[in-house]
Design a protein around this motif. Structure first.
Motif, mmCIF file in Angstrom:
data_model
loop_
_atom_site.group_PDB
_atom_site.id
_atom_site.type_symbol
_atom_site.label_atom_id
_atom_site.label_comp_id
_atom_site.label_asym_id
_atom_site.label_seq_id
_atom_site.Cartn_x
_atom_site.Cartn_y
_atom_site.Cartn_z
ATOM 1 N N ALA A 154 -15.304 24.434 30.666
ATOM 2 C CA ALA A 154 -14.255 25.413 30.353
ATOM 3 C C ALA A 154 -14.804 26.555 29.494
ATOM 4 O O ALA A 154 -14.095 27.140 28.684
ATOM 5 N N ASP B 32 -12.838 29.751 29.561
ATOM 6 C CA ASP B 32 -11.598 29.649 28.788
ATOM 7 C C ASP B 32 -11.887 29.776 27.293
ATOM 8 O O ASP B 32 -11.158 30.451 26.560
ATOM 9 N N SER C 141 -1.264 32.754 28.885
ATOM 10 C CA SER C 141 -2.042 32.117 29.940
ATOM 11 C C SER C 141 -1.215 31.088 30.687
ATOM 12 O O SER C 141 -0.321 30.461 30.120
ATOM 13 N N ASN D 27 -2.980 28.647 31.934
ATOM 14 C CA ASN D 27 -3.947 27.555 31.861
ATOM 15 C C ASN D 27 -3.476 26.492 30.859
ATOM 16 O O ASN D 27 -3.818 26.528 29.682
ATOM 17 N N HIS E 140 -6.559 23.949 29.357
ATOM 18 C CA HIS E 140 -7.528 24.341 28.345
ATOM 19 C C HIS E 140 -7.006 25.313 27.294
ATOM 20 O O HIS E 140 -7.672 25.525 26.281
ATOM 21 N N LEU E 141 -5.870 25.930 27.496
ATOM 22 C CA LEU E 141 -5.408 26.910 26.520
ATOM 23 C C LEU E 141 -4.000 26.647 26.000
ATOM 24 O O LEU E 141 -3.779 26.625 24.795
#
Length: 71
Positions: A8, A11, A28, A30, A33-34
Motif C-alpha cells: 500500500a 496509499d 478517499s 479506500n 488502507h485509508l
C-alpha cells in the motif's frame, strides 16, 4: 511506520503528501488502507511523533452528508 502494509505504498504516499501539505480532509473510497478507524488512529500517532498535525480522513459520503447538513 507499519501503519499500512508494504503493498500500500501509494496509499501511504497519498497520506504523507496530504499531511505535509496540511490538507484539512483527505477524501478517499479506500476503506482498506485509508478510511478506517485503525489507520486513522495509527496515522495520527505517527504524525504527532514527527511533529505534524493530524489530518481528517473521510469517505466522500461523509463529506457530502456534511455539506447537506450545512456544515
Amino acid at each position: 511506520a507499519g501503519v499500512m502494509p508494504e503493498d500500500a505504498r501509494d496509499d501511504a504516499l497519498h497520506f504523507a503528501i496530504a499531511t505535509v501539505h496540511e490538507v484539512d480532509v483527505l477524501v478517499s473510497w479506500n476503506f482498506r488502507h485509508l478510511v478506517n478507524v485503525r489507520v486513522r488512529k495509527d496515522a495520527a500517532l505517527v504524525n504527532a511523533k514527527f511533529g505534524y498535525d493530524p489530518i481528517e480522513v473521510a469517505s466522500p459520503e461523509e463529506v457530502v452528508q456534511g455539506e447537506e447538513m450545512g456544515e
